[in-house]
Design a protein around this motif. Sequence first.
Motif, PDB file in Angstrom:
ATOM      1  N   VAL A 112       0.746  -1.390   0.106  1.00 31.41           N
ATOM      2  CA  VAL A 112      -0.094   0.232   0.246  1.00 31.41           C
ATOM      3  C   VAL A 112       0.437   0.914  -0.032  1.00 31.41           C
ATOM      4  O   VAL A 112       1.484   1.073   0.667  1.00 31.41           O
ATOM      5  N   ARG A 113       0.621   2.480  -0.516  1.00 32.94           N
ATOM      6  CA  ARG A 113       1.564   3.539  -0.919  1.00 32.94           C
ATOM      7  C   ARG A 113       0.471   4.543  -0.293  1.00 32.94           C
ATOM      8  O   ARG A 113      -0.786   4.720  -1.265  1.00 32.94           O
ATOM      9  N   GLN A 114       0.368   5.985  -0.047  1.00 33.06           N
ATOM     10  CA  GLN A 114      -0.040   7.020   0.193  1.00 33.06           C
ATOM     11  C   GLN A 114       0.638   7.945  -0.391  1.00 33.06           C
ATOM     12  O   GLN A 114       1.925   8.371  -0.988  1.00 33.06           O
ATOM     13  N   PHE A 115      -0.713   9.004  -1.740  1.00 35.12           N
ATOM     14  CA  PHE A 115      -0.478  10.380  -2.098  1.00 35.12           C
ATOM     15  C   PHE A 115      -0.896  11.293  -1.178  1.00 35.12           C
ATOM     16  O   PHE A 115      -1.877  11.283  -1.286  1.00 35.12           O
ATOM     17  N   ASN A 116       0.126  12.323  -0.721  1.00 36.20           N
ATOM     18  CA  ASN A 116      -0.926  14.099  -0.476  1.00 36.20           C
ATOM     19  C   ASN A 116      -0.071  14.585  -1.052  1.00 36.20           C
ATOM     20  O   ASN A 116       0.412  14.766  -1.838  1.00 36.20           O
ATOM     21  N   PHE A 117      -1.645  14.939  -1.422  1.00 35.34           N
ATOM     22  CA  PHE A 117      -2.194  16.225  -2.786  1.00 35.34           C
ATOM     23  C   PHE A 117      -1.701  17.536  -2.069  1.00 35.34           C
ATOM     24  O   PHE A 117      -2.220  18.157  -0.688  1.00 35.34           O
ATOM     25  N   THR A 118      -1.599  18.292  -3.115  1.00 32.59           N
ATOM     26  CA  THR A 118      -1.937  19.793  -2.220  1.00 32.59           C
ATOM     27  C   THR A 118      -3.114  20.511  -3.071  1.00 32.59           C
ATOM     28  O   THR A 118      -4.011  20.006  -3.548  1.00 32.59           O
ATOM     29  N   SER A 119      -2.866  21.666  -2.322  1.00 32.19           N
ATOM     30  CA  SER A 119      -4.371  22.450  -2.933  1.00 32.19           C
ATOM     31  C   SER A 119      -4.845  22.126  -4.781  1.00 32.19           C
ATOM     32  O   SER A 119      -6.100  21.925  -5.088  1.00 32.19           O
ATOM     33  N   ALA A 120      -4.139  21.722  -5.541  1.00 29.44           N
ATOM     34  CA  ALA A 120      -3.969  21.745  -6.366  1.00 29.44           C
ATOM     35  C   ALA A 120      -4.595  20.764  -7.260  1.00 29.44           C
ATOM     36  O   ALA A 120      -6.055  20.668  -8.099  1.00 29.44           O
ATOM     37  N   MET A 121      -5.486  19.631  -6.034  1.00 31.53           N
ATOM     38  CA  MET A 121      -6.078  18.530  -6.423  1.00 31.53           C
ATOM     39  C   MET A 121      -7.161  19.151  -5.199  1.00 31.53           C
ATOM     40  O   MET A 121      -7.869  18.995  -4.459  1.00 31.53           O
ATOM     41  N   PRO A 122      -9.183  17.741  -6.313  1.00 29.18           N
ATOM     42  CA  PRO A 122      -9.745  17.900  -4.957  1.00 29.18           C
ATOM     43  C   PRO A 122      -9.902  17.382  -4.376  1.00 29.18           C
ATOM     44  O   PRO A 122     -11.245  17.143  -3.857  1.00 29.18           O
ATOM     45  N   PHE A 123      -8.479  16.742  -4.014  1.00 34.47           N
ATOM     46  CA  PHE A 123      -8.940  15.081  -2.487  1.00 34.47           C
ATOM     47  C   PHE A 123      -8.068  15.881  -2.295  1.00 34.47           C
ATOM     48  O   PHE A 123      -6.420  15.825  -2.957  1.00 34.47           O
ATOM     49  N   ASN A 124      -7.680  15.204  -0.580  1.00 29.23           N
ATOM     50  CA  ASN A 124      -5.833  15.524   0.030  1.00 29.23           C
ATOM     51  C   ASN A 124      -5.284  14.441  -0.511  1.00 29.23           C
ATOM     52  O   ASN A 124      -4.078  14.669  -0.327  1.00 29.23           O
ATOM     53  N   LEU A 125      -6.098  13.566  -0.108  1.00 27.33           N
ATOM     54  CA  LEU A 125      -5.064  11.871  -0.345  1.00 27.33           C
ATOM     55  C   LEU A 125      -5.871  11.227  -1.083  1.00 27.33           C
ATOM     56  O   LEU A 125      -6.984  10.893  -1.519  1.00 27.33           O
ATOM     57  N   ILE A 126      -4.526   9.689  -1.711  1.00 30.39           N
ATOM     58  CA  ILE A 126      -5.463   8.625  -2.111  1.00 30.39           C
ATOM     59  C   ILE A 126      -4.223   7.843  -1.281  1.00 30.39           C
ATOM     60  O   ILE A 126      -3.773   7.868  -1.108  1.00 30.39           O
ATOM     61  N   LYS A 127      -4.967   6.149  -1.104  1.00 28.06           N
ATOM     62  CA  LYS A 127      -4.066   5.152  -0.717  1.00 28.06           C
ATOM     63  C   LYS A 127      -4.247   4.319  -1.847  1.00 28.06           C
ATOM     64  O   LYS A 127      -5.563   4.118  -2.212  1.00 28.06           O
ATOM     65  N   GLU A 128      -3.867   3.711  -1.931  1.00 32.18           N
ATOM     66  CA  GLU A 128      -3.829   2.722  -3.241  1.00 32.18           C
ATOM     67  C   GLU A 128      -2.694   1.454  -2.946  1.00 32.18           C
ATOM     68  O   GLU A 128      -1.785   0.899  -2.152  1.00 32.18           O
ATOM     69  N   ARG A 129      -3.723   0.296  -2.958  1.00 31.69           N
ATOM     70  CA  ARG A 129      -2.946  -1.432  -2.770  1.00 31.69           C
ATOM     71  C   ARG A 129      -2.837  -1.861  -3.773  1.00 31.69           C
ATOM     72  O   ARG A 129      -3.565  -2.432  -5.393  1.00 31.69           O
ATOM     73  N   LEU A 130      -1.642  -2.494  -4.367  1.00 35.32           N
ATOM     74  CA  LEU A 130      -1.137  -3.009  -5.609  1.00 35.32           C
ATOM     75  C   LEU A 130      -1.927  -4.251  -5.980  1.00 35.32           C
ATOM     76  O   LEU A 130      -1.356  -5.569  -4.533  1.00 35.32           O
ATOM     77  N   GLU A 131      -2.418  -5.034  -6.310  1.00 32.79           N
ATOM     78  CA  GLU A 131      -3.539  -6.161  -6.240  1.00 32.79           C
ATOM     79  C   GLU A 131      -2.668  -6.615  -7.286  1.00 32.79           C
ATOM     80  O   GLU A 131      -2.824  -7.961  -7.322  1.00 32.79           O
ATOM     81  N   PHE A 132      -1.803  -6.544  -8.467  1.00 34.28           N
ATOM     82  CA  PHE A 132      -1.025  -7.622  -9.198  1.00 34.28           C
ATOM     83  C   PHE A 132      -0.295  -7.005  -9.853  1.00 34.28           C
ATOM     84  O   PHE A 132      -0.239  -5.310  -9.812  1.00 34.28           O
ATOM     85  N   LEU A 133       1.124  -7.635 -10.141  1.00 30.77           N
ATOM     86  CA  LEU A 133       2.205  -6.818 -10.488  1.00 30.77           C
ATOM     87  C   LEU A 133       2.924  -8.233 -11.656  1.00 30.77           C
ATOM     88  O   LEU A 133       3.604  -9.316 -10.679  1.00 30.77           O
ATOM     89  N   ASP A 134       3.520  -7.891 -12.763  1.00 30.82           N
ATOM     90  CA  ASP A 134       3.949  -8.449 -13.762  1.00 30.82           C
ATOM     91  C   ASP A 134       5.396  -7.246 -13.931  1.00 30.82           C
ATOM     92  O   ASP A 134       4.616  -6.676 -15.215  1.00 30.82           O
ATOM     93  N   VAL A 135       6.515  -6.937 -13.275  1.00 32.55           N
ATOM     94  CA  VAL A 135       7.411  -5.740 -13.626  1.00 32.55           C
ATOM     95  C   VAL A 135       7.760  -6.542 -15.493  1.00 32.55           C
ATOM     96  O   VAL A 135       8.026  -5.797 -15.954  1.00 32.55           O
ATOM     97  N   ASP A 136       7.718  -8.045 -15.274  1.00 24.97           N
ATOM     98  CA  ASP A 136       8.536  -8.604 -17.047  1.00 24.97           C
ATOM     99  C   ASP A 136       8.095  -8.302 -18.034  1.00 24.97           C
ATOM    100  O   ASP A 136       8.415  -7.203 -18.900  1.00 24.97           O
ATOM    101  N   LYS A 137       6.584  -7.628 -17.716  1.00 25.43           N
ATOM    102  CA  LYS A 137       5.578  -7.264 -18.775  1.00 25.43           C
ATOM    103  C   LYS A 137       5.232  -6.007 -18.547  1.00 25.43           C
ATOM    104  O   LYS A 137       3.953  -5.594 -19.012  1.00 25.43           O
ATOM    105  N   CYS A 138       5.733  -5.036 -17.355  1.00 31.22           N
ATOM    106  CA  CYS A 138       5.176  -3.998 -16.906  1.00 31.22           C
ATOM    107  C   CYS A 138       4.126  -3.479 -17.185  1.00 31.22           C
ATOM    108  O   CYS A 138       3.056  -2.484 -17.154  1.00 31.22           O
ATOM    109  N   GLU A 139       3.218  -4.287 -16.405  1.00 28.39           N
ATOM    110  CA  GLU A 139       1.941  -4.135 -16.057  1.00 28.39           C
ATOM    111  C   GLU A 139       1.309  -4.329 -14.721  1.00 28.39           C
ATOM    112  O   GLU A 139       2.433  -5.613 -13.466  1.00 28.39           O
TER     113      GLU A 139
END
Length: 175
Positions: A55-82
Motif C-alpha cells: 500500500v502506498r499513499q499520495f498526499n496532494f496540494t490544493s491543486a487536487m480536488p482531494f487531500n490524499l489517496i491510498k492504493e493497494r497493489l493487487e497484481f504486478l508483472d514487472v517483466d510485462k510492465c503491467e
Amino acid sequence: MPSTNSWTHEIESPVAAPRLFRAGVMDWHTLAPKLVPQIVASAHAVEGEGGVGSVRQFNFTSAMPFNLIKERLEFLDVDKCECKSTLIEGGGIGAAIEAATSHIKVESAANGRSMVKVKSTYKLLPGIEVEDEITKAKGYVTAIFKAAEAYLIANPDAYNDQINQSTEIIYMINM
C-alpha cells in the motif's frame, strides 16, 4: 444500486516501456513529490515492499480536488510492465465512489518507444455523475506519465540498469 463504469486512456511516449513503467508506476511515490511538487506534496509506502498487497499513499496540494489517496497493489508483472491497483482510501471513496481499480500496462512500441494503456473501473454511489471527473482523471494520468517521461529523457541513465527486473523490488522507501 451503485453503477459500475470504466474508462480507458492511451499515452504515447518516446521512452522505452521498462523505464517508463518503473519511473511512472513502480517508483512514482518517490519521484512525484520531486517532479510535480505543485500537485503531490508527499508520498510514501504505507506497508509492504512493492509487491502484491503493498500500500502506498499520495498526499496532494490544493491543486487536487482531494487531500490524499491510498492504493493497494493487487497484481504486478514487472517483466510485462503491467499492474493493477485498488483505491482503498481518499480520492472520492465514500463520497462519490464505492470502489475503484486501475489497470496500467506499458507496452513496447517501434523504435524504442512505448504506449501506456490505462483502464480505470469504478463503482459510483447512487445519484453521482462523473463525466467532468473522467476528463480530469485522464489529464492527471497523462501528466504523471509525461512528467516521468521528461525526467527520463533529461536523465538517460535513470532506470536504465540491466538488473533482472523480475526479482528486483523497485519500491524504494527513502522518505
